[in-house]
Design a protein around this motif. Structure first.
Motif, mmCIF file in Angstrom:
data_model
loop_
_atom_site.group_PDB
_atom_site.id
_atom_site.type_symbol
_atom_site.label_atom_id
_atom_site.label_comp_id
_atom_site.label_asym_id
_atom_site.label_seq_id
_atom_site.Cartn_x
_atom_site.Cartn_y
_atom_site.Cartn_z
ATOM 1 N N ILE A 197 -4.271 13.644 -8.400
ATOM 2 C CA ILE A 197 -3.784 13.377 -7.037
ATOM 3 C C ILE A 197 -2.402 14.154 -6.659
ATOM 4 C CG2 ILE A 197 -3.002 11.844 -5.181
ATOM 5 C CD1 ILE A 197 -4.453 9.799 -6.800
ATOM 6 N N GLY A 198 -2.607 15.056 -5.824
ATOM 7 C CA GLY A 198 -1.373 15.964 -5.242
ATOM 8 C C GLY A 198 -1.621 17.207 -4.678
ATOM 9 N N PRO A 199 -0.706 18.100 -4.268
ATOM 10 C CA PRO A 199 -1.012 19.516 -3.558
ATOM 11 C C PRO A 199 -1.855 20.461 -4.656
ATOM 12 C CG PRO A 199 1.382 18.691 -3.403
ATOM 13 C CD PRO A 199 0.654 17.819 -4.417
ATOM 14 N N GLY A 200 -2.920 20.537 -4.193
ATOM 15 C CA GLY A 200 -3.894 21.788 -4.990
ATOM 16 C C GLY A 200 -4.496 20.921 -5.956
ATOM 17 N N LYS A 201 -4.453 19.528 -6.156
ATOM 18 C CA LYS A 201 -5.269 18.942 -7.270
ATOM 19 C C LYS A 201 -6.620 18.664 -6.756
ATOM 20 C CE LYS A 201 -0.749 17.498 -9.681
ATOM 21 N NZ LYS A 201 -0.103 16.521 -10.043
ATOM 22 N N ALA A 202 -7.196 18.000 -7.692
ATOM 23 C CA ALA A 202 -8.925 17.731 -7.514
ATOM 24 C C ALA A 202 -8.755 16.884 -6.280
ATOM 25 C CB ALA A 202 -9.248 16.909 -8.681
ATOM 26 N N LEU A 203 -7.900 15.901 -5.881
ATOM 27 C CA LEU A 203 -7.945 14.893 -4.855
ATOM 28 C C LEU A 203 -6.476 15.564 -4.223
ATOM 29 C CD1 LEU A 203 -9.476 13.195 -6.637
ATOM 30 C CD2 LEU A 203 -8.738 11.317 -5.399
ATOM 31 N N ASP A 204 -6.770 16.696 -3.062
ATOM 32 C CA ASP A 204 -5.681 17.315 -2.708
ATOM 33 C C ASP A 204 -4.957 16.893 -1.551
ATOM 34 O OD1 ASP A 204 -4.114 19.721 -1.711
ATOM 35 O OD2 ASP A 204 -5.716 21.286 -1.911
ATOM 36 N N THR A 205 -3.698 16.530 -1.653
ATOM 37 C CA THR A 205 -2.916 16.009 -0.678
ATOM 38 C C THR A 205 -2.731 16.872 0.456
ATOM 39 O OG1 THR A 205 -0.977 16.395 -2.089
ATOM 40 C CG2 THR A 205 -2.034 14.239 -2.058
ATOM 41 N N ASP A 206 -3.048 18.257 0.306
ATOM 42 C CA ASP A 206 -2.923 19.027 1.293
ATOM 43 C C ASP A 206 -4.154 19.119 2.380
ATOM 44 O OD1 ASP A 206 -0.620 20.354 0.362
ATOM 45 O OD2 ASP A 206 -1.500 21.875 -0.355
ATOM 46 N N GLU A 207 -5.066 18.401 1.934
ATOM 47 C CA GLU A 207 -6.443 18.279 2.405
ATOM 48 C C GLU A 207 -6.645 16.668 2.963
ATOM 49 O OE1 GLU A 207 -11.041 20.226 1.869
ATOM 50 O OE2 GLU A 207 -9.427 20.519 0.600
ATOM 51 N N TYR A 208 -6.552 15.823 2.132
ATOM 52 C CA TYR A 208 -6.754 14.574 2.264
ATOM 53 C C TYR A 208 -5.700 13.484 2.475
ATOM 54 C CZ TYR A 208 -11.132 16.734 0.112
ATOM 55 O OH TYR A 208 -12.099 17.202 -0.142
ATOM 56 N N TRP A 265 0.798 -1.170 -0.077
ATOM 57 C CA TRP A 265 0.137 -0.025 0.067
ATOM 58 C C TRP A 265 0.810 1.279 0.220
ATOM 59 C CZ3 TRP A 265 -0.137 3.701 4.346
ATOM 60 C CH2 TRP A 265 0.498 2.994 5.099
ATOM 61 N N GLU A 266 0.181 2.262 -0.377
ATOM 62 C CA GLU A 266 1.079 3.519 -0.431
ATOM 63 C C GLU A 266 0.022 4.715 -0.227
ATOM 64 O OE1 GLU A 266 1.997 4.813 -4.982
ATOM 65 O OE2 GLU A 266 2.860 2.843 -4.572
ATOM 66 N N SER A 267 0.601 5.997 0.255
ATOM 67 C CA SER A 267 -0.417 6.996 0.598
ATOM 68 C C SER A 267 0.257 8.300 0.246
ATOM 69 C CB SER A 267 -0.645 6.836 2.291
ATOM 70 O OG SER A 267 0.648 7.129 2.920
ATOM 71 N N TYR A 268 -0.791 9.373 0.124
ATOM 72 C CA TYR A 268 -0.261 10.546 -0.186
ATOM 73 C C TYR A 268 -0.983 11.690 0.617
ATOM 74 C CZ TYR A 268 -0.440 7.200 -4.096
ATOM 75 O OH TYR A 268 -0.582 5.979 -4.776
ATOM 76 N N GLY A 269 -0.480 12.365 1.178
ATOM 77 C CA GLY A 269 -0.755 13.476 2.207
ATOM 78 C C GLY A 269 -1.011 12.887 3.606
ATOM 79 N N GLU A 270 -1.663 13.505 4.521
ATOM 80 C CA GLU A 270 -1.398 12.994 5.836
ATOM 81 C C GLU A 270 -2.869 12.996 6.310
ATOM 82 O OE1 GLU A 270 1.138 15.661 8.358
ATOM 83 O OE2 GLU A 270 2.534 15.525 6.893
#
Lengths: 385, 385
Positions: free
Chosen positions: B89-100, B45-50
């Motif tokens: 998927i990434g910072p500021g993208k639709a699936l925002d890793t700053d948020e999710y 598994w892997e994850s992006y964001g906190e």
């Protein structure tokens, strides 16, 4: 699909009675467009209706990939009609056997090499120079070569001009090639579910049909005539042909999620199948008994190499066509992309040749051109007059 | 496709830097829905964001048939992003890793069993009871089993509820199953290019993917781990997957009729190929190196057995879904018939659950759900808020 019984009874006394006799035509030495020589080319043919004295009422029917010359009729008087286009060929039908002499022949490398009603020449035939089956030493043949064999067959009957040439799928390619190569011999062109060129999508689709045969160890580079043939690979190839020639509308309206064997749950048994898989497997197994694997590979190649005119330019190949053209196709065709069919119509029409483009409706996708052709009866009747 | 470089630089200091670390999760003993026990189930598994303190900002990404948990990012700091959904998927993208906190895991029987970045359990794994690879003795597993492994992974991180679950194709099936099986744990559902059930068309299509492997003599009923694997069959299976997941628009806009080797004319040489065939063969060969043939057969079966809720009624399985749903699909999808996707939306909506159905444009057919997902960025961003 067979609407002709009443018509048969009320037809003129001399009407075609639906019984066909398979005949064969032999060419001592046939030279392919590539310059390869094939001795003793023999193909089967059959006809419906009578050739008139002027020999100008002939309609040539060219068959599809897995088809044969049996477009209409029955092989014995107490049999049922089993031709694939019985719906449109017969007394009083759209292709009226009271009026036209309708003729169809088995192509070179016909798929159904083991069907007793089919006569063809291909890799499964004996090469007279070696006394052994040709196998993969058989020369590559093209749609144009199919046309040349038909031309010689027609000439042997004194037919120099065709009232029409009509075919579905691979038969459409042959019909188009006829009209492009011999514009002064074709009075009307009717390509059904086919276009002017094998586009990249078709190249790849055909390639996927060949693949299971080449994977089967029994294929043995095409040398299997004195051993076990690659039946498993051939069956999977034919299963793909059946699936690709259909459409999801048909699959989902015809089948459900039933298991093939109600005591074997696919969720518990990795070897269990669903009913639709079994049906496709059974169809493929029945077809495989009559088919030859190498012939399938050669048919794949004949279709792949097709471009109208077989020259450098599709535009020129289609511009050569002078015959008024009726194109029938399905917007749900997964084999011949509808975009390619429409483009073919545009290119034939570009220099003023008359083209009528009509869609066939149904849930069978590509196969609607074979199985649902009756809906075009009125259009065909009018176009042929 | 990767639009995020500027965003990466301007993101907050604590923004995810795009580097992912593959981790593994182990279950000592996993019991399938069929009641079979598999010891030592391990998945990557892997994850992006906190993950936030409330542990309520998790989005689960479920992967497609030939996919892995690598939905986004790069494996080392000087590498390039190689995730399949880097576009969203990434910072500021639709699936925002700053948020999710975005998490994805390799499924059971993952296709890419030989990819060093993939960890999975399936027929190629050692059965600890015998010390040998499972082969075809591995139990049949279903989409629901995939979901149960993910549930245990999430619970191990204290995640009891998902902000959203999103996946493409086979990932859509997992997402739908999540929302049906655990309606109180899924706040938003985003199935992409997938529907609520494997319809008969899909059953047959999947069956055709399995066929070349079973035809390959090296497959040997799944016992090839101490010999030559069925690489030819696996390659042809993967070629079909690539072809079916695309569309004739892509093939005909991307390729022409060039030969693979300009000195070998397919019209003269039965073994010569066209360029599109070579490209598909090369893609398949590269994929085959990382793939396991038995795993492909088990994935085929997992997809075939899918019906939302895995009960007796599709209607009930979809009615169980309570999460607001965003369905993205392509009208040119040749794998999941668009009719089935629309029907799935209707059935989820039938009891008042909110469903938004949007089409994806492009020339890739099914694959537009993976390759052209960026066009849905605004829709996704709004739906997730």
């Amino acid at each position: 699909m067979i609407a002709g019984l009443g018509l048969l009874i009320s037809s003129p006394l001399w009407a075609w009675d639906g019984v066909v006799e398979k005949q064969t035509f032999e060419i001592d030495s046939f030279t392919t467009q590539n310059g390869e020589t094939i001795p003793n080319v023999t193909v089967g043919w059959e006809s419906y209706g009578e050739l008139n004295e002027a020999r100008d009422n002939a309609i040539l029917i060219t068959h599809f990939f897995s088809g044969t010359s049996h477009a209409a009729g029955r092989y014995n008087a107490d049999g049922k009609p089993t031709g694939y286009w019985d719906a449109i060929i017969g007394p009083g039908k759209a292709l009226d056997t009271d009026e036209y002499y309708i003729i169809s022949s088995d192509t070179l490398v016909n798929l159904n090499a083991n069907d007793p009603n089919v006569t063809t020449t291909g890799p499964a035939s004996i090469n007279p120079d070696t006394g052994e089956p040709w196998g993969m030493d058989f020369p590559v043949v093209t749609i144009r070569d199919f046309v040349e064999v038909q031309r010689e067959l027609l000439e042997s009957q004194g037919i120099e001009s065709l009232h029409a040439v009509m075919g579905a799928s691979m038969g459409a390619l042959q019909a188009i090639e006829w009209a492009s190569a011999y514009p002064d011999r074709v009075e009307r062109l009717i390509p059904v579910i086919g276009g002017g060129v094998a586009d990249p999508w078709l190249l790849a689709t055909l390639s996927s049909w060949a693949a299971p045969i080449r994977v089967d160890a029994n294929w043995n580079e095409g040398n299997y005539y004195d051993g076990e043939p690659p039946t498993d690979g051939l069956k999977e190839a034919l299963k793909l042909v059946t699936l690709n020639a259909n459409h999801w509308q048909w699959a989902n309206e015809t089948f459900n999620r039933d298991w093939a064997d109600e005591e074997r749950d696919p969720a518990q048994d990795i070897s269990a199948r669903y009913a639709i898989e079994q049906t496709l497997d059974d169809i493929a197994a029945a077809r495989a008994e009559l088919s030859d694997a190498n012939h399938l590979l050669y048919l794949v190649r004949a279709n792949q190499t097709f471009m109208a005119g077989h020259g450098d330019s599709l535009e020129e190949g289609l511009a050569a066509i002078e015959a008024p053209t009726l194109m029938l196709y399905s917007e749900n065709d997964l084999v011949f992309a509808p975009q390619g069919v429409r483009r073919t119509a545009e290119l034939i029409e570009a220099d003023g040749t008359e083209v009528t483009l009509e869609t066939l409706e149904g849930n069978r996708g590509h196969l609607d051109g074979v199985l649902s052709i009756d809906q075009a009866s009125d259009t065909l009747r009018a176009f042929l007059q």
